[in-house]
Design an enzyme around this catalytic site. Sequence first.
Site, PDB file in Angstrom:
ATOM      1  N   MET A 186     -16.028  44.691  16.284  1.00 36.90           N
ATOM      2  CA  MET A 186     -17.012  45.774  16.268  1.00 36.90           C
ATOM      3  C   MET A 186     -17.378  46.188  14.845  1.00 36.90           C
ATOM      4  O   MET A 186     -16.739  45.776  13.876  1.00 36.90           O
ATOM      5  CB  MET A 186     -16.474  46.978  17.043  1.00 36.90           C
ATOM      6  CG  MET A 186     -16.209  46.697  18.509  1.00 36.90           C
ATOM      7  SD  MET A 186     -15.553  48.121  19.413  1.00 36.90           S
ATOM      8  CE  MET A 186     -16.957  49.235  19.372  1.00 36.90           C
ATOM      9  N   HIS A 187     -18.432  46.990  14.751  1.00 36.52           N
ATOM     10  CA  HIS A 187     -18.806  47.748  13.553  1.00 36.52           C
ATOM     11  C   HIS A 187     -19.432  46.919  12.428  1.00 36.52           C
ATOM     12  O   HIS A 187     -19.926  47.490  11.461  1.00 36.52           O
ATOM     13  CB  HIS A 187     -17.607  48.507  12.960  1.00 36.52           C
ATOM     14  CG  HIS A 187     -16.776  49.244  13.941  1.00 36.52           C
ATOM     15  ND1 HIS A 187     -17.296  50.189  14.805  1.00 36.52           N
ATOM     16  CD2 HIS A 187     -15.444  49.186  14.219  1.00 36.52           C
ATOM     17  CE1 HIS A 187     -16.322  50.680  15.555  1.00 36.52           C
ATOM     18  NE2 HIS A 187     -15.196  50.090  15.237  1.00 36.52           N
ATOM     19  N   ASP A 199     -14.952  44.164  21.342  1.00 40.93           N
ATOM     20  CA  ASP A 199     -13.706  43.476  21.657  1.00 40.93           C
ATOM     21  C   ASP A 199     -12.733  44.312  22.484  1.00 40.93           C
ATOM     22  O   ASP A 199     -12.107  43.803  23.419  1.00 40.93           O
ATOM     23  CB  ASP A 199     -13.020  42.951  20.387  1.00 40.93           C
ATOM     24  CG  ASP A 199     -12.843  44.002  19.303  1.00 40.93           C
ATOM     25  OD1 ASP A 199     -13.181  45.196  19.545  1.00 40.93           O
ATOM     26  OD2 ASP A 199     -12.375  43.648  18.209  1.00 40.93           O
TER      27      ASP A 199
END
Length: 484
Positions: A79-80, A235
């Site tokens: 992520m991110h 995830d």
Amino acid sequence: MYLGIDLGTSGVKALVIDEAQTVVASATGALTVSRPHAGWSEQDPADWIRATQEALATLKRSHGKALAAVRGIGLSGQMHGATLLDAADTSLRPCILWNDTRSHEEAAALDADPRFRQITGNIVFPGFTAPKLAWVRRHEPDIFARTARVLLPKDYLRLWLTGEHVSEMSDAAGTAWLDVEKRCWSPQLLAATELGEDHMPRLVEGTEPAGTLRGELADRWGMGRDVVVAGGAGDNAASACGAGTVKPGAAFVSLGTSGVLFAANGAYLPNPESAVHTFCHALPGTWHQMGVILSATDSLNWLSRITGASPAALTGELGETLRAPTGVTFLPYLSGERTPHNDAAIRGSLTGLAHQSDRAALTQAVVEGVAFAFRDSLEALRRAGTTLSRVTAIGGGSRSSYWLKAIATALGLPVDVPAEGDFGAAFGAARLGLVAARGADPLAVCTPPRIAATVEPEETLTPAYEAAYRRYRELYPAIRGATT
């Protein structure tokens, strides 16, 4: 057949399941991380495509018939990450990853704007996507000016697979641009970083179709021309789908490179002051909360590099019987910490050493330190209004029975251990591919695994663990003062 593709930090995993959700085959492609400066963590998006091609080529060679029968694909990923594209969808710079802390000043500035916590339900952490764009705007203005689209890592893979700019709610919730309750982009928050909705991908739920596999790739892998690509999930939400952690009250503890204590919620329950993440789940109308620690098994990997012994050898020296804490205390803040401290500058420590502190004592301290970091997340979840009665263990570190005993005792909760099988993010992504392709009920698909064993807290050691946890908590202010 259904294919799950999980874009992790260290590799891409591709996994095929059949109609009964039995894993038929899996393969991986390796990735590396570039760290050009202290606190930086980057990857070239082209490497994600290369690693995915490697994994799919392996599957075609070993299980070509299974691959040819695939009808749905689900995506999961780290992520991110800030993947910046120009108007021609060309990557403008390496992706700034989830564990990159360079934008801590920008994160603090955005977090000082009360709209961010009010709309997202979260602190603006340095690892989130929005502060990374603020950093690029400040330090790389030419690249920022050329940025036409911002994608998360797995959604860059989707662009390659389908030609579509699409994301989904669970991953988008980690950008600090999503209205997490309303499940849509926030024009106000985008404007705060000088971006607009035209910079963002279209949003779908994780269970919904989000494109069709491009014909060129379908031909390359021997697949049909009507393969549906699902929205997928970040995830942790994908792992929750794999572990059946989708109904309110269900929870898992993930002992991977980073660590996560994840709880599914049937309602939006924000509490940003606790430093708990409140995100959309991959299933429509559901949310989740999670405490995140940045160095879980990575802490043991660090000790492995220092001592020259493998992580398995280190934990093997501890045996099977849980030991009382020795007085050696480890704080696992090797790259900062999220829950509960939101501190990018803090660094780890190992204290209480004595002449008799051998390698096993150091390993025990590392294992306990990570267990106490999970306890921090449990306390933060409780402050955020979520009470857990038990957790399911997932992740590579969950193979250590000693570590699970330490976690159960530190949390004061039973830890359920699934029967042999793969219940991680790639499996969860494959389940989402199944739901999107068949229009199936996600609750009927994303069911919990069979539990092989339950690790109960060692009640005779509970007082010693409580005392050790108090020492652990008391060290943070002193270490913070020494490292900031």
